[in-house]
Design an enzyme around this catalytic site. Structure first.
Site, PDB file in Angstrom:
ATOM      1  N   CYS A   2       1.179 -50.379   7.019  1.00 48.81           N
ATOM      2  CA  CYS A   2       0.575 -51.464   6.377  1.00 48.81           C
ATOM      3  C   CYS A   2       1.069 -51.456   4.994  1.00 48.81           C
ATOM      4  CB  CYS A   2      -0.778 -51.163   6.343  1.00 48.81           C
ATOM      5  SG  CYS A   2      -1.507 -50.685   7.828  1.00 48.81           S
ATOM      6  N   ARG A  27       5.212 -55.152   6.232  1.00 46.13           N
ATOM      7  CA  ARG A  27       4.784 -53.966   6.672  1.00 46.13           C
ATOM      8  C   ARG A  27       3.659 -53.857   7.659  1.00 46.13           C
ATOM      9  NH1 ARG A  27       6.648 -49.362   3.865  1.00 46.13           N
ATOM     10  NH2 ARG A  27       4.852 -48.310   4.553  1.00 46.13           N
ATOM     11  N   TRP A  74      -1.575 -53.635   9.663  1.00 50.62           N
ATOM     12  CA  TRP A  74      -1.184 -53.474  11.118  1.00 50.62           C
ATOM     13  C   TRP A  74      -2.012 -52.823  12.091  1.00 50.62           C
ATOM     14  CZ3 TRP A  74       0.746 -50.135  14.922  1.00 50.62           C
ATOM     15  CH2 TRP A  74       1.788 -50.592  15.838  1.00 50.62           C
ATOM     16  N   ASN A  98      -3.066 -46.469   4.401  1.00 50.05           N
ATOM     17  CA  ASN A  98      -2.258 -46.475   5.486  1.00 50.05           C
ATOM     18  C   ASN A  98      -2.134 -44.955   6.112  1.00 50.05           C
ATOM     19  OD1 ASN A  98      -1.311 -48.942   4.504  1.00 50.05           O
ATOM     20  ND2 ASN A  98       0.555 -48.178   3.516  1.00 50.05           N
ATOM     21  N   GLY A  99      -1.779 -45.206   7.536  1.00 50.38           N
ATOM     22  CA  GLY A  99      -1.884 -44.067   8.298  1.00 50.38           C
ATOM     23  C   GLY A  99      -2.857 -43.796   9.286  1.00 50.38           C
ATOM     24  N   GLU A 479      21.490 -53.036  22.301  1.00 44.34           N
ATOM     25  CA  GLU A 479      21.010 -53.544  21.162  1.00 44.34           C
ATOM     26  C   GLU A 479      20.890 -55.099  21.346  1.00 44.34           C
ATOM     27  OE1 GLU A 479      19.539 -52.240  18.666  1.00 44.34           O
ATOM     28  OE2 GLU A 479      20.024 -53.721  17.082  1.00 44.34           O
ATOM     29  N   LYS A 483      17.316 -56.933  20.387  1.00 45.19           N
ATOM     30  CA  LYS A 483      17.487 -57.992  19.586  1.00 45.19           C
ATOM     31  C   LYS A 483      16.872 -59.155  20.034  1.00 45.19           C
ATOM     32  CE  LYS A 483      17.626 -56.352  16.177  1.00 45.19           C
ATOM     33  NZ  LYS A 483      17.800 -54.882  16.135  1.00 45.19           N
ATOM     34  N   GLU A 486      13.096 -58.910  21.219  1.00 43.93           N
ATOM     35  CA  GLU A 486      12.142 -58.679  19.885  1.00 43.93           C
ATOM     36  C   GLU A 486      11.733 -59.641  19.235  1.00 43.93           C
ATOM     37  OE1 GLU A 486      12.669 -55.748  16.846  1.00 43.93           O
ATOM     38  OE2 GLU A 486      14.699 -55.824  16.971  1.00 43.93           O
ATOM     39  N   HIS A 502      25.308 -51.591  40.973  1.00 39.20           N
ATOM     40  CA  HIS A 502      24.688 -50.633  41.674  1.00 39.20           C
ATOM     41  C   HIS A 502      23.024 -51.261  41.693  1.00 39.20           C
ATOM     42  CE1 HIS A 502      27.618 -47.635  42.200  1.00 39.20           C
ATOM     43  NE2 HIS A 502      28.013 -48.017  40.843  1.00 39.20           N
ATOM     44  N   LYS A 601       7.392 -53.276  10.825  1.00 39.53           N
ATOM     45  CA  LYS A 601       8.548 -52.664  10.211  1.00 39.53           C
ATOM     46  C   LYS A 601       8.912 -51.446  10.329  1.00 39.53           C
ATOM     47  CE  LYS A 601      12.848 -52.997   8.468  1.00 39.53           C
ATOM     48  NZ  LYS A 601      13.817 -53.628   9.503  1.00 39.53           N
TER      49      LYS A 601
HETATM   50  O1  M6R Z   1      12.722 -46.909  10.765  1.00 41.43           O
HETATM   51  P1  M6R Z   1      13.482 -46.563  12.000  1.00 41.43           P
HETATM   52  O2  M6R Z   1      14.882 -46.791  12.273  1.00 41.43           O
HETATM   53  O3  M6R Z   1      12.920 -45.200  12.603  1.00 41.43           O
HETATM   54  O4  M6R Z   1      12.600 -47.473  13.242  1.00 41.43           O
HETATM   55  C1  M6R Z   1      12.963 -47.230  14.540  1.00 41.43           C
HETATM   56  C2  M6R Z   1      12.593 -48.666  15.256  1.00 41.43           C
HETATM   57  O5  M6R Z   1      11.260 -48.728  15.434  1.00 41.43           O
HETATM   58  C3  M6R Z   1      13.304 -49.866  15.058  1.00 41.43           C
HETATM   59  O6  M6R Z   1      14.813 -49.462  14.882  1.00 41.43           O
HETATM   60  C4  M6R Z   1      12.865 -50.848  15.928  1.00 41.43           C
HETATM   61  O7  M6R Z   1      13.346 -50.858  17.246  1.00 41.43           O
HETATM   62  C5  M6R Z   1      13.494 -52.270  15.250  1.00 41.43           C
HETATM   63  N1  M6R Z   1      12.414 -53.209  15.061  1.00 41.43           N
HETATM   64  C6  M6R Z   1      14.568 -52.774  15.889  1.00 41.43           C
HETATM   65  O8  M6R Z   1      14.950 -53.963  15.526  1.00 41.43           O
END
Ligand code: M6R
Length: 606
Positions: A2, A27, A74, A98-99, A479, A483, A486, A502, A601
């Site tokens: 957060c 965040r 969040w 946060n946490g 990747e 992308k 998400e 396969h 994030k």
């Molecule tokens: O901060 P980090 O690189 O450890 O985060 C890892 C993943 O949460 C992060 O890469 C996530 O998959 C992204 N939303 C991808 O775009």
């Protein structure tokens, strides 16, 4: 995950808090709130939804006062709702957090038995009750009440605390979640992330685990949980607030995609020696050659790790495994002295990666963090840190941090290869001069690719996408799929192109767009065969291909051109069209690109 802000000073707190929250909204964004204190006590305003909803409420009536705290949430414990939004108040005490308070159930039970009433499902509310109870029980000050409360708490926290009885002061504390104090002239700022306050001050104190900071207009004093004074000097932060803003782009993600040539250059800067092909990564020569390496990470950073395996094994000839952080720690990894465990994390806060690194350390391995955030939790817990200098990444979908991570891994491969003799003089100079060219090739790629609006319109209603690649472009296929998923919410899968026959080949029909990375290199002919197999089944092929390749156009409907690059470094350019494609599809579908649903994030919970 957060966002927290705080202010104590000589100005009205509300506009300062809202401004800080706007910069932190990435965040967490399922609810927001503030508490502002004056001589009559603290007033809370909070609501479900994004910050705009809170701003609407504040436009009707804005609480007055010179001290305040704010939060964007969040959800972890308790659904997104007004009653679960922070701040939480108990008696005279308001708290943002946060946490996760891991023993919150036990504490709640105890507090309830003692007659306390809870009004939310959050773990945070126990903190407000504990601090309020400590004040009632005679704690000598607000910091002392916070210390007494936190000594009962297990888990992670960054908190900011206001009291009705102490309206011109605030207390902040942290354990395993970031928190910074901004030191101004006759005013103090607090934030979970420095960019939230950089337009107010550049003098920042990075609080450490166990710190309890007491903030008043003119001073900040810090103790540990036992109440012993701790000295923390302010550091001057050089990130400009402008770096954390959109700079004219419609979305942070698009801005960050275009920042990649700069981010890669900054990550290479001062480290890559073109005269002898060496990579100097640390001031002192601290490197020990490992017998084996294990890379651990999550999400996009994990995909960077998969490319890293190719770089490390080819350049440094050191065996390298890659594991998801969330899997690594629970499988009793065979790891120990002589191993180097590399944790990759943009935020440096990801709970699974942090825990996996601690596990590796406990088993006697040497640990190295690759992080974009200086002094992040993962960096601090590791023996060594290698920072990417991509600047703050605001878009939830990681782009520039990914290519900066690949760059850091290439530097690490060179560094190790030079020291163990796997990379000879000629090979090193050649590789270094290829690497230094990459930012130019990235700029060229972005120009060649364009905005991809047309292609996005064509495929915006697809139900699925398949991404295929071979070798070091296989992680890029993964990747590309991540992308797209998400931010466009279209189901997508990444596959090693050779695996298609396969199983996934059964999916192919005229409704399935298939993105194939078919650049010139070792497996080019094999990828062409895969491409032909897709075409033969009426699949719609979008190829990522090397500029000037005339053969490829015979096999596909659309081509995304990239300049020629050595196979090992190709991922740094081939990922760009896939980022742009995901962005364009998400925009055409009308989605919130920078804050996609259900995501945050930094993922600081397991
Ligand atoms: O901060 P980090 O690189 O450890 O985060 C890892 C993943 O949460 C992060 O890469 C996530 O998959 C992204 N939303 C991808 O775009």
């Amino acid at each position: 995950m957060c966002g927290i802000v705080g202010y104590v000073g000589k100005r009205e707190a509300t506009p300062i808090l809202v401004d800080g929250l706007r910069r932190l909204e990435y965040r967490g964004y399922d609810s927001a709130g503030i508490a502002v204190a004056n001589g009559q006590g603290a007033r809370l305003v909070r609501c479900r939804g994004k910050l705009a909803a809170l701003e609407k409420l504040l436009a009707v009536e804005s609480p007055r006062g010179l001290t305040g705290i704010g939060h964007t949430r969040w959800a972890t414990h308790g659904r997104p709702s007004e009653e679960n939004a922070h701040p939480h108040k108990s008696g005279s005490v308001s708290v943002v957090h946060n946490g996760i308070v891991e023993n919150h159930a036990l504490l709640r039970e105890r507090l309830t038995a003692a007659g306390r009433h809870f009004s939310s499902q959050t773990d945070t509310e126990v903190l407000a009750h504990l601090i309020d109870q400590a004040l009632i029980d005679g704690a000598s000050s607000l910091p002392e009440a916070v210390r007494q409360a936190l000594r009962q708490v297990e888990g992670s926290y960054a908190i900011a605390v206001l009291s009705d009885r102490h309206h011109d002061e605030m207390v902040a504390a942290k354990k395993a979640s970031p928190l910074v104090v901004g030191v101004g002239e006759g005013e103090m700022f607090l934030a979970s992330d420095a960019p939230a306050i950089l337009d107010k001050t550049r003098q920042v104190i990075f609080l450490e685990d166990g710190d309890v900071a007491h903030l008043a207009r003119d001073q900040v004093s810090i103790t540990n949980l036992a109440g012993q004074p701790v000295e923390r000097r302010p550091k001057t932060v050089t990130w400009t607030p402008g770096q954390a803003e959109k700079a004219g782009y419609p979305h942070f993600m698009l801005k960050e995609i275009h920042e990649q040539p700069r981010a890669v250059t900054d990550t290479l800067r001062g480290r890559l020696m073109l005269n002898n092909g060496d990579a100097v990564l640390w001031e002192k020569e601290v490197t020990e050659i490992p017998r084996r390496m294990v890379i651990i990470a999550c999400g996009t950073s994990y995909h960077a790790g998969l490319v890293g395996k190719f770089l490390i094994e080819r350049v440094a000839r050191i065996p390298c495994e890659v594991d998801l952080a969330s899997e690594f720690r629970y499988r009793e990894p065979v790891i120990g002295p002589g191993d180097l465990v590399v944790g990759i994390s943009q935020s440096g806060e990801t709970a699974d990666t942090l825990a996996a690194m601690n596990e590796a350390k406990a088993r006697g391995a040497r640990t190295l963090a690759i992080s974009n955030v200086v002094d992040s939790a993962i960096a601090r817990t590791s023996d060594l840190a290698l920072y990417t200098f991509a600047g703050p990444e605001i878009g939830v979908a990681s782009t520039k941090c990914f290519t900066a991570q690949l760059t850091a891994l290439a530097l690490l491969a060179i560094h190790l290869g030079r020291r163990n003799g796997a990379l000879d003089d000629i090979g090193a100079v050649r590789f270094a001069s290829d690497l230094i060219q990459i930012p130019f090739k990235m700029s060229e790629t972005l120009q060649l690719v364009g905005d991809l609006k047309e292609l996005a319109r064509k495929h915006k209603d697809a139900h699925d996408f398949l991404f295929l690649g071979r070798g070091s472009n296989y992680p890029i296929a993964l990747e590309g799929a991540l992308k797209l998923k998400e931010i466009s919410y279209i189901h997508a899968e990444g596959y090693a192109a050779g695996e298609m026959k396969h199983g996934p080949i059964a999916l192919i029909d005229d409704g399935l767009p298939v993105v194939i990375i078919a650049t010139k290199g070792n497996s080019y002919d094999k990828v062409l065969s895969n491409l032909a197999e897709v075409r033969a089944r009426e699949g719609h092929v979008i190829a990522v291909a090397t500029k000037g390749d005339t053969e490829i156009t015979k096999y596909c409907q659309d081509v995304l051109w990239v300049p020629e690059a050595p196979p090992l470094l190709q991922p740094l350019v081939t990922v760009l069209p896939l980022q742009m494609l995901a962005y364009a599809v998400a925009v055409v579908r009308g989605h919130d690109v920078d804050q996609p649903r259900n995501l945050a994030k930094s993922v600081t919970v397991e």
